[in-house]
Design a protein around this motif. Structure first.
Motif, PDB file in Angstrom:
ATOM      1  N   ALA A 467       0.778  -1.219  -0.054  1.00  0.00           N
ATOM      2  CA  ALA A 467       0.030  -0.018  -0.136  1.00  0.00           C
ATOM      3  C   ALA A 467       0.657   1.269  -0.146  1.00  0.00           C
ATOM      4  N   THR A 468       2.136   1.263   0.162  1.00  0.00           N
ATOM      5  CA  THR A 468       3.001   2.348   0.182  1.00  0.00           C
ATOM      6  C   THR A 468       4.109   2.369  -0.686  1.00  0.00           C
ATOM      7  N   GLN A 471       3.784   2.978  -4.408  1.00  0.00           N
ATOM      8  CA  GLN A 471       3.020   3.970  -4.709  1.00  0.00           C
ATOM      9  C   GLN A 471       4.163   5.162  -4.627  1.00  0.00           C
ATOM     10  N   VAL A 587      -5.284   5.617   1.729  1.00  0.00           N
ATOM     11  CA  VAL A 587      -6.188   5.774   0.470  1.00  0.00           C
ATOM     12  C   VAL A 587      -5.837   7.127  -0.230  1.00  0.00           C
ATOM     13  N   ASN A 590      -2.613   6.662  -2.235  1.00  0.00           N
ATOM     14  CA  ASN A 590      -2.783   5.910  -3.480  1.00  0.00           C
ATOM     15  C   ASN A 590      -3.458   6.501  -4.444  1.00  0.00           C
ATOM     16  N   SER A 593      -0.772   8.884  -5.883  1.00  0.00           N
ATOM     17  CA  SER A 593      -0.061   7.886  -6.656  1.00  0.00           C
ATOM     18  C   SER A 593      -0.608   7.658  -7.879  1.00  0.00           C
ATOM     19  N   PHE A 594      -2.025   7.175  -7.916  1.00  0.00           N
ATOM     20  CA  PHE A 594      -2.615   6.909  -9.349  1.00  0.00           C
ATOM     21  C   PHE A 594      -2.720   8.270 -10.222  1.00  0.00           C
ATOM     22  N   GLN A 613       2.344  -0.576 -11.527  1.00  0.00           N
ATOM     23  CA  GLN A 613       2.337   0.009 -10.324  1.00  0.00           C
ATOM     24  C   GLN A 613       1.292   1.305 -10.447  1.00  0.00           C
ATOM     25  N   PRO A 617      -2.507   1.250  -7.042  1.00  0.00           N
ATOM     26  CA  PRO A 617      -3.400   2.182  -6.327  1.00  0.00           C
ATOM     27  C   PRO A 617      -4.839   2.319  -7.134  1.00  0.00           C
ATOM     28  N   VAL A 620      -6.484  -0.396  -5.326  1.00  0.00           N
ATOM     29  CA  VAL A 620      -6.839   0.024  -4.004  1.00  0.00           C
ATOM     30  C   VAL A 620      -7.969   1.153  -3.734  1.00  0.00           C
ATOM     31  N   ILE A 621      -7.852   1.944  -4.799  1.00  0.00           N
ATOM     32  CA  ILE A 621      -8.905   3.014  -4.507  1.00  0.00           C
ATOM     33  C   ILE A 621     -10.269   2.512  -4.833  1.00  0.00           C
ATOM     34  N   SER A 652      -0.143  11.409   4.900  1.00  0.00           N
ATOM     35  CA  SER A 652       0.308  10.827   3.557  1.00  0.00           C
ATOM     36  C   SER A 652       1.415  11.939   3.069  1.00  0.00           C
TER      37      SER A 652
END
Length: 664
Positions: A467-468, A471, A587, A590, A593-594, A613, A617, A620-621, A652
């Protein structure tokens, strides 16, 4: 015709099709994992001009996480190695006079968190089981020593004189009065004028100050709640009070109840052990030990049913079903207990919190049974007293999982406490990876125990990484996964699709829906980064002596607003900031990152390089959209508070800043 004494009391069905599907999936998925791990390992053994300390660290963290998650997956396949189901034939049991006695143990600790009416429903459902009443003995342990609980027991005894004959006469299946009277569909199979008249008769009106119609059960609830207002429900008494043992008995002057039916009542015993502030009492385990000793003096039944106080016996024949195993001379000498599943009576159609624990009670425990038997699930088990008291217990005890009958319903369950208890075992001398192979019935069974003890650690560590790290590397332009044009892209894609498609198959094959699959994926992520993290930390802190062991009963008081939102399929985020902030911060990270990943794809043409990659994210979203909705869209009380959203944004940003320093 063959004599019933020669017919089997139970049958075991091996799920051959499931075994074939599961083992085929294990084979191909394992091969893919080997290629994936080879791809990761090769990075460290081949020279690369783009390799830097930052890149190496990121690859190492992801590699370790993939190894841990792969090992966790391997352990979890033990539940899928040989799934079985069992069928019982209670009608083939010997006569009632030959059945053994059963002691029922129910534990409660705090009437403020465990409402007395709910606890008494559990007591009444146990008393009303389809079992010879002279061989059924119900014990309630009140660790809070509250007067309202003792008075509630006396009221339950009075109401049982009406309730038990009614259930027996008409074969009522749901024998917890609250669940029965609130059910949408009544037992229409037992229709007829006499049934309807008796059903109304059990709700005869009472005169209380003024003449008004009041059902018998409503009168019972009212009396219990009145005693709760004037009685002592203070939780502080739970740590300092003397011992109290009372056999609940009271003669009735009510002519409406036949004398012979009144006598057919199980033994009902109230037990409150002595507790002092500076003397260790070992929480629920200590309470059960006291019940074991008290019942040994009073009834000393060879079998014990353990129930949580927020449970009820949904199937009154459960004791007879359990005896189909315990009385089988072929397996009884080495059989320790029979475990029933937990079922739930107030689950919404959406079940956004995965409250039914489908993967455990519909899948894992059947596989557990096929390789030697499941572990005690904390409630709903018929255990042999000898297996608890004998000094000569050997290693051959095994257990069965009976899913043919629906025994238990539960309202709620405090997950962090479960996680802490499991990790306690994992980091003790009884760790199943070390202790299990020598003590369990089969090696595969030891793998099941290992998965149960270690999955909180094996989930929270990799998921925090996934999760990190990808991202943060995406934000800093560091690729961690093969390009789309690389042949290893197929390997990573296969592992992902194989995992989620197998999970989807299991959800659909157990009678659930695609929506439930999404809920399970979402809750798995949420639990892993919060409950599993805090529960594991709690266990390690207890291990090194930084905090003492504690026990906080689950709050079983219904919240009307929360229940309304749950039935609407809306998440309620009115919980501790310690749980909200990590979820919201991840979140937000992410989402950022997205956004960067999409910009790289559009403006720099790096779709081939950063596809995986950017997809991570996005997934996850997508799966955690309720968190996005709770932060940015919703305005109701159950939303994520703006202060938490602000704090999560700051967290974040700190993550991003640290990542920029480390992975530059």
């Amino acid at each position: 015709m063959e004599s019933s004494s020669k017919l089997p009391l139970h049958l075991c069905q091996v799920h051959k099709l499931s075994i074939f599907i599961n083992r085929t999936h294990i084979f191909f998925h394992s091969i893919a994992l080997v290629f994936l791990l080879y791809y990761r390992a090769s990075f460290f053994f081949f020279q690369d001009t783009t390799k830097t300390k930052a890149t190496t660290l990121a690859w190492l963290l992801v590699f370790v996480s993939e190894i841990v998650l792969s090992f966790e997956w391997l352990l979890s396949q033990s539940f899928r190695w040989r799934p079985v189901s069992r069928t019982t034939f209670p009608e083939r049991l010997p006569g009632d006079d030959k059945l053994p006695g059963v002691d029922v143990f129910i534990c409660t600790a705090d009437p403020e968190k465990e409402p007395t009416v709910g606890v008494m429903n559990t007591v009444l459902s146990a008393m009303a089981m389809d079992y010879p009443p002279e061989k059924l003995h119900v014990y309630l342990s009140d660790d809070g020593g509250a007067a309202v609980t003792l008075k509630g027991m006396r009221e339950a005894w009075r109401f049982a004189k009406w309730w038990l004959p009614f259930c027996r006469r008409y074969g009522i299946k749901c024998r917890a009065p609250e669940a029965y009277f609130s059910a949408e569909e009544e037992d229409a199979n037992f229709g007829g004028i006499e049934f309807i008249q008796d059903r109304e008769d059990i709700k005869l009106p009472e005169l209380t100050g003024e003449i008004w119609v009041q059902e018998k059960y409503e009168v019972f609830k009212k009396r219990v709640r009145e005693k709760a207002t004037v009685g002592d429900t203070r939780s502080g008494l739970g740590r300092d009070h003397p011992a109290v043992i009372e056999v609940i008995q009271e003669t009735s002057n009510d002519d409406a109840i036949q004398e012979n039916e009144t006598k057919n009542m199980p033994l009902l015993v109230y037990v409150s052990r002595e507790k002092r502030p500076f003397h260790p009492h070992y929480f629920k385990a200590g309470a059960l030990n006291v019940l074991l000793r008290v019942s040994g003096v009073i009834s000393n039944s060879p079998y014990i049913l353990g129930l949580d106080c927020d449970m009820h016996c949904h199937d009154p024949s459960s004791a007879r079903q359990a005896m189909c195993f315990h009385l089988d001379p072929k397996i009884s000498p080495s059989l320790a207990f029979v475990q029933f599943p937990q079922k739930f009576h107030n689950i919404s159609n959406n079940d956004i919190y995965d409250s039914q624990l489908r993967s455990i009670f519909w899948l894992q425990w059947q596989g557990f049974d096929g390789v030697g038997g499941p572990c005690v699930s904390g409630t709903g088990y018929y255990i042999k007293r000898l297996s608890l008291c004998s000094n000569s217990i050997h290693e051959g005890w095994f257990h069965v999982w009976l899913c043919g009958g629906r025994l238990l319903h539960r309202v709620s369950f405090a997950l962090q406490r479960w996680t802490s208890g499991l990790v306690d075992v994992a980091i003790s001398k009884f760790c199943p990876l070390i202790y299990g192979p020598l003590k369990t019935y089969t090696f595969v069974q030891s793998m099941c125990y290992a998965e149960l003890a270690l999955f909180p650690i094996f989930y929270f560590l990799p998921l925090w990484c996934f999760a990190t790290i990808p991202q943060l590397c995406l934000l800093n332009g560091i690729p961690l996964y093969p390009e789309v044009s690389n042949s290893y892209f197929i390997v990573f894609s296969f592992v992902f699709l194989s995992s989620i498609s197998k999970h989807l198959y299991e959800v659909l094959s157990t009678g659930f829906t695609f929506r439930h699959w999404i809920n399970e994926q979402r809750i798995w992520m949420m639990k892993s980064i919060t409950s599993h993290l805090y529960g594991s930390v709690d266990a390690f802190m207890k291990k090194i002596g930084m905090r003492e062991a504690s026990f906080f009963p689950t709050n079983k008081v219904d919240d009307v607003d929360q229940l309304k939102r749950y039935n609407m399929g809306v998440f309620d985020f009115q919980t501790s900031i310690l749980f909200l902030a990590p979820m919201a911060a991840l979140v937000i990270l992410n989402m950022a990152s997205f956004a960067i990943g999409i910009s790289r794809v559009i403006f720099l043409g790096e779709l081939d390089k950063f596809f995986i990659q950017a997809f991570i994210p996005f997934y996850v979203i997508l799966m955690n959209y309720p968190i996005v909705e709770g932060m940015l869209i919703r305005k109701d009380r159950g939303r994520i508070p703006p202060s938490v959203t602000l704090l999560s944004t700051v967290v974040s940003l700190i993550f991003y800043s640290l990542g920029s320093v480390i992975f530059m």
